[in-house]
Design an enzyme around this catalytic site. Structure first.
Site, short mmCIF file in Angstrom:
data_model
loop_
_atom_site.label_atom_id
_atom_site.label_comp_id
_atom_site.label_asym_id
_atom_site.label_seq_id
_atom_site.Cartn_x
_atom_site.Cartn_y
_atom_site.Cartn_z
N LYS A 212 24.75 -6.33 4.87
CA LYS A 212 26.08 -6.66 5.40
C LYS A 212 26.04 -6.78 6.93
O LYS A 212 26.55 -7.73 7.50
CB LYS A 212 27.09 -5.61 4.98
N GLU A 218 15.41 -0.59 6.57
CA GLU A 218 14.51 -0.75 5.44
C GLU A 218 14.49 -2.20 4.95
O GLU A 218 13.43 -2.76 4.64
CB GLU A 218 14.94 0.16 4.28
N GLY A 269 28.88 -1.03 -0.44
CA GLY A 269 27.66 -1.46 -1.13
C GLY A 269 27.62 -1.05 -2.59
O GLY A 269 27.24 -1.83 -3.46
N ARG A 270 28.02 0.18 -2.89
CA ARG A 270 27.95 0.68 -4.26
C ARG A 270 29.00 0.05 -5.16
O ARG A 270 28.96 0.23 -6.38
CB ARG A 270 28.08 2.21 -4.26
N GLU A 356 27.85 9.34 -3.87
CA GLU A 356 28.10 8.85 -2.52
C GLU A 356 29.59 8.74 -2.25
O GLU A 356 30.04 8.89 -1.11
CB GLU A 356 27.43 7.48 -2.32
N HIS A 387 13.93 14.06 -25.78
CA HIS A 387 12.61 14.67 -25.74
C HIS A 387 12.27 15.14 -24.33
O HIS A 387 11.10 15.36 -24.01
CB HIS A 387 11.56 13.68 -26.25
N LYS A 502 19.25 8.49 9.00
CA LYS A 502 18.86 7.22 9.63
C LYS A 502 18.71 7.39 11.14
O LYS A 502 17.76 6.88 11.75
CB LYS A 502 19.92 6.15 9.34
#
Length: 526
Positions: A212, A218, A269-270, A356, A387, A502
């Site tokens: 954005k 990253e 973002g999420r 978040e 399991h 960050k």
């Protein structure tokens, strides 16, 4: 008028705390249990249903939850959100991800534009671009069609779109809508990008850079990694790269990209899977029509979230039962357990979306709260989880509320009968058995084989995982998170908790460190 109050100041919350506890083991046993399964179910969009019979609630608890919903003004707060009020108090922003899939209320204008029209315009641009790629009108330098799309992003730019792609990949192959394989690069660990690049033919690949701001460390690092690989292959990166970004970022007008599709600050973002963040990669992979069907399912479920009657509003009901479990029954975790291999990354997406959003210890005004808020969320697909960590869920010292997801039909359309039943029947038998095992347990004189029961769960049941049902499922959980945030009086739409690391990482890379930070940097040979 909407008022924002802490949970512990609401009279209905005090009443909820005073309701009698439900003996889940007792009410789920025998014919009582059969009646509960029929009674405690709410229709969802696309033929699905939210069944909460195995939750530790009864009519008295539900009545108290309805009062809580009313006093907390959950319906009014949702209306304020979709009608364009500033709900994100931390960043003083509107919250508009619902508008990417439909107009729920009044026209919303921001930055001098009708935001619904803006999102439709971006969707149209994605559609036109994807159709040209599929038709061979947009090709690589050699005039050859692209066969692979690679999304470069992190957090919400990766987890949601990746989960949605995996959820529909086999469905699209079965139904003849599979256009391009999709891959995802997210981790700044060079092994991630290297592994993806080694698995594709870069000459026939499109890369979608999602940032954005255009400054995500990253993502930009991985973009450079990819550009380097393209140049080493004798290819022009600008012929292979797209950008999904804001109109004001440096990426928006750059000649380094074949095209740019825009998002804005009003979509976190999420919550961006129904924006071009998910739209570009999903439209290229499956065709724009499939993405539009996904949006339609989300829009249909959003409409249900507007209902004032708690027992007709599955997302709000799910949210408030979760608040009851977290704040009254003092259960600190939630497990999301999809009995569908296609949803194998869906819990990871919800983990970010929930934790978040509601992993906060201050209210929307920045004041500390005196009650617990968002739960720790985890999950894996069934039957693998059975399991693995189900041991703790069944016999551990902590009771963890469970959210199952199951479908009556598989996506592949084929199956075999083994030992008198199909694989799909075995899968569904397992989820039914687990619900009852958790609720009712098992008596045994050998304490090692004793199951206490009383472990609550709900299940969302659908016919088949399709684009529409996936959209509805996504909307359900997004709106559940929203309603819980409203109830806890949180701002669920900023994420300051991801920023400090960050900032410190940049100091490390600039060698501006001292004390323990410098010592750790030296240990890692930075």
């Amino acid at each position: 008028m909407v008022t924002w109050k802490n949970l512990d100041t609401l009279e209905s919350y005090q009443e909820l705390k005073n309701t009698a506890r439900v003996n889940l083991k007792e009410v789920m046993s025998g014919e009582n249990g059969a009646e509960r399964v029929k009674k405690y179910s709410v229709p969802m969009a696309e033929g699905m249903a939210y069944n909460y019979a195995a939750k530790a609630v009864d009519d008295q608890v539900l009545e108290a939850l309805a009062k809580l919903a009313k006093e907390a003004q959950l319906t009014e707060k949702f209306a304020a959100l979709y009608n364009g009020e500033v709900i994100n108090t931390g960043e003083k922003r509107l919250v508009l991800h619902h508008l990417t899939r439909g107009q729920l209320g009044d026209k919303v204008e921001a930055d001098g534009v009708d935001k619904r029209e803006f999102y439709l315009e971006q969707q149209k641009k994605v559609t036109e671009f994807a159709n040209k790629v599929h038709a061979g009108e947009i090709t690589n330098a050699a005039g050859e069609k692209f066969t692979t799309v690679v999304q470069i992003g992190i957090g919400g730019s990766d987890l949601g779109p990746r989960a949605m792609y995996l959820a529909l990949e086999n469905w699209a192959k079965k139904n003849g809508t599979f256009k391009m394989e999709a891959k995802f690069i997210s981790n700044v660990d060079p092994d991630d990008a290297a592994a993806v690049l080694a698995s594709i033919d870069v000459a026939h690949s499109l890369f979608v850079l999602v940032s954005k701001s255009g400054t995500t460390l990253e993502t930009l690092t991985n973009e450079s990694f990819v550009k380097d690989a393209l140049e080493k292959a004798g290819l022009d990166p600008s012929r292979h790269m797209l950008a999904v970004t804001s109109e004001t970022s440096l990426l928006a007008k750059s000649d380094d990209y074949l095209a740019a599709f825009f998002m804005d600050d009003y979509i976190g973002g999420r919550y961006s899977s129904t924006s071009p963040v998910g739209g570009a990669v999903l439209s290229l992979a499956f065709g724009p029509e499939v993405f539009e069907r996904f949006l339609a399912g989300a829009a249909a479920e959003d409409e249900l979230a507007k209902k004032e009657n708690l027992l007709e509003n599955p997302a709000m009901l799910d949210a408030l039962i979760g608040v009851y479990e977290r704040n009254v029954l003092e259960m600190g975790c939630t497990a999301v357990l999809p009995y569908s291999q296609a949803l194998n990354r869906f819990p990871a997406h919800l983990q970010q979306a929930d934790m978040e959003s509601n992993g906060k210890s201050v209210n929307r005004f920045g004041e500390p709260v005196n009650y617990v808020t968002g739960p720790v969320l985890f999950g894996e697909p069934g039957t693998n989880g059975q399991h693995s960590f189900y041991q703790l869920l069944h016999q551990g010292t902590n009771i963890v509320p469970l959210q199952f997801v199951g479908f009556k039909q598989n996506q592949c359309g084929s199956d075999v009968v083994i030992q008198g039943s199909t694989s799909q029947q075995k899968l569904c038998a397992n989820v039914a058995a687990q619900i009852m095992a958790f609720a009712c347990g098992k008596e045994d004189e050998n304490q090692n084989k004793y199951f206490a029961g009383g472990r609550p769960s709900s299940i969302i049941i659908g016919e088949q995982l399709t684009p529409e049902s996936l959209g509805a499922l996504l909307s359900h959980f997004e709106n559940k998170i929203m309603f819980q945030g409203f109830t806890w009086n949180l701002n669920s739409f900023d994420q300051e908790g991801v920023q400090l690391g960050k900032v410190l990482a940049k100091r490390v890379l600039a060698h501006e460190t001292d004390g323990a930070l410098k010592a750790y940097s030296d240990l890692l040979n930075i």
